[in-house]
Design an enzyme around this catalytic site. Structure first.
Site, short mmCIF file in Angstrom:
data_model
loop_
_atom_site.label_atom_id
_atom_site.label_comp_id
_atom_site.label_asym_id
_atom_site.label_seq_id
_atom_site.Cartn_x
_atom_site.Cartn_y
_atom_site.Cartn_z
N ASP A 23 -4.86 -0.82 -12.09
CA ASP A 23 -3.89 -1.60 -11.34
C ASP A 23 -4.15 -3.09 -11.64
OD1 ASP A 23 -1.86 -1.50 -8.91
OD2 ASP A 23 -3.19 -3.22 -8.63
N ARG A 71 -2.88 2.41 -6.94
CA ARG A 71 -2.29 1.10 -6.69
C ARG A 71 -3.11 0.33 -5.67
NH1 ARG A 71 0.83 -0.02 -10.62
NH2 ARG A 71 2.49 1.43 -11.09
N CYS A 72 -3.02 -1.01 -5.74
CA CYS A 72 -3.71 -1.84 -4.76
C CYS A 72 -3.17 -1.52 -3.37
CB CYS A 72 -3.53 -3.33 -5.07
SG CYS A 72 -2.00 -4.05 -4.44
N PRO A 73 -3.95 -1.50 -2.32
CA PRO A 73 -5.38 -1.88 -2.28
C PRO A 73 -6.33 -0.70 -2.42
CG PRO A 73 -4.54 -1.68 -0.04
CD PRO A 73 -3.41 -1.28 -0.96
N LEU A 74 -5.85 0.45 -2.95
CA LEU A 74 -6.69 1.66 -2.94
C LEU A 74 -8.01 1.51 -3.70
CD1 LEU A 74 -3.90 4.39 -3.21
CD2 LEU A 74 -5.12 3.60 -1.18
#
Lengths: 393, 75
Positions: free
Chosen positions: B39, B12-15
């Site tokens: 994502d 998921r953001c911001p990963l």
């Protein structure tokens, strides 16, 4: 079922260390609204549609509220309709505007950055066989005037929809130019003025306009729909004899009176309040850029609403940032995907092509102080640095 | 030239952007990094990251049915 009041009063965070910075969602009740609401609970409970003394009193009050709206909006009282919320006013404007022009076509033209209420009405329009064109915006979030003019001049356009100013990033939209293009093509323009009403003037030339009382310090549950004379509009709901057949069901008269009183009050002080809040927004824009590394401050820095400032912090989870701020008493909003129920990033930020994660929107109101803003600005860099450290950035 | 692949599927953001930022300094200047990321925020955030960090965003593609984004290290 227990007494809902046992949940206790909501701490608005005004007296504690934090502050409420989400006026673009809901503004604390204006004193004029509170006074009108309390008075109307005793005086405005009767049905304005009946033929006895109490009903005539209610009708007088409703007429007075309508006259206040008409005066502030610069329209005729019979063009003003009260609805059950800002969202339902939007739905009625879009779906009623499309239904009234069915013979002209089935195409809806809208900007890419309309409020989700317009998008939801558009989805229903698509499901019933209509079409939709989303007009792009520039990186500051302003709709492309040439693309707009091309879209509305296409054959079969029934209605065009443009937000007066972005509820997410504050950028004011070229309503006058858009209205001129619509006029040249014979297409009615609907303007969603939710964030502008009571704060700044909206240019003319539109056929339909909506607003939401809780955005200017009125109570929740009151929307306003303005249908200019000569506009082809057909109610998307079963019609009764309320609101000239434009909105069914008994109106919430106390809330409408409170909405009118607060609209009048904020309209009177809009220039002074706007100048003060705009200076605070300038301070936030400058300070965040100077003290938080890798941050993108979005929206037009000058041609914008007076009370909204939005920025995105690289490598930061929007939900974590919102939660960390809430722990310190700061109430803000976010357009990041992780804060939405659908896990989709804000369609407004995506249309602008700006960073969607680590996103925060501050929206100020008449009770927002320089001291609150400075406290936020003092705490923010440390919060962002701590969240980045957690992910090794 | 075969792109250097960074698999961020399921993140998921911001990963995905964090992974890209950490990976970039480990490849030579001029290398193309292909970020696999499903994502929905990645489609906006990877080009935005390139603009903010002065790297080149080449464009989006699809690898085995999943979205992918090509980035060239410039500095």
């Amino acid at each position: 079922m227990g007494d809902p009041r046992q949940a206790g009063p909501i701490d608005q965070g005004e007296s504690v260390r934090g502050a409420y910075f989400d006026a673009a969602t809901a503004t604390p009740l204006h004193p004029a609204a509170r006074e009108a609401l309390l008075g109307a609970l005793d005086d405005g409970w009767a049905d304005p549609g009946k033929l006895y003394t109490q009903a005539r009193r209610a009708r007088q009050l409703l007429d007075a509220a309508r006259a206040t709206f008409a005066q502030v909006l610069g329209v005729r009282p019979d063009e003003v309709t009260f609805t059950g919320s800002g969202t339902t006013a939007v739905h009625a404007a879009v779906l009623g505007g499309l239904a009234g022009r069915r013979r002209a076509g089935a195409a809806l033209v809208r900007s890419a950055i309309e409020h989700s209420a317009v998008l939801h009405a558009g989805e229903q329009h698509l499901r019933s066989g209509g079409t939709e064109t989303a007009v792009p915006v520039d990186p500051l979030g302003r709709v492309d005037g040439d693309a707009w003019a091309r879209a509305v001049s296409a054959p079969g356009v029934a209605l065009a929809s443009l937000i007066s100013a972005s509820h997410e990033v504050g950028t004011v939209q070229p309503v006058a130019t858009a209205a001129a293009a619509c006029r040249d093509s014979g297409v009615p323009l609907y303007v969603d003025a939710a964030q502008s009403l009571g704060r700044m003037p909206v240019p003319g030339g539109w056929s339909l306009l909506t607003g939401s009382a809780r955005k200017w310090g009125g109570p929740p549950g009151v929307g306003v729909l303005v249908v200019r004379k000569g506009t082809r509009w057909v109610s998307p709901y079963p019609a009764d004899d309320r609101e000239s057949g434009r909105w069914p069901g008994a109106p919430d008269l106390p809330a409408i009176l409170a909405a009118a009183a607060s609209l009048h009050a904020v309209h009177e002080t809009a220039a002074v309040d706007g100048e003060r809040l705009s200076a605070l927004v300038d301070r936030v824009r400058a300070a965040v850029a100077a003290t938080v590394p890798d941050v993108e401050i979005v929206g037009d820095p000058v041609d914008r609403l007076p009370h909204i400032v939005t920025f995105s912090c690289l490598y930061v989870d929007g939900e974590a940032l919102l939660t960390a701020l809430d722990r310190r008493g700061f109430a803000v909003s976010s357009g990041s995907a992780c804060t939405s129920s659908t896990l989709q990033p804000s369609h407004v930020l995506a249309a602008m092509g700006v960073l969607t994660h680590g996103n925060i929107r501050l929206s100020l109101h008449r009770d927002s102080t320089a001291e609150q803003v400075d406290r936020f600005l003092a705490e923010l860099p440390g919060i962002v640095a701590a969240l980045r450290a957690e992910v090794g950035m | 030239m075969t792109p250097d692949v960074l698999n961020c599927l399921g993140q998921r953001c911001p990963l995905p952007v964090i992974a890209l930022a950490k990976h970039l300094p480990t490849v030579p200047v001029g290398t193309i990094i292909r970020v696999l990321a499903d994502d929905p925020a990645a489609a906006v955030d990877i080009p935005a990251w390139c603009r903010m960090r002065a790297q080149q965003y080449i464009g989006a593609t699809t690898v085995d049915g999943s979205p992918a984004y090509d980035v060239r290290r410039l500095t």
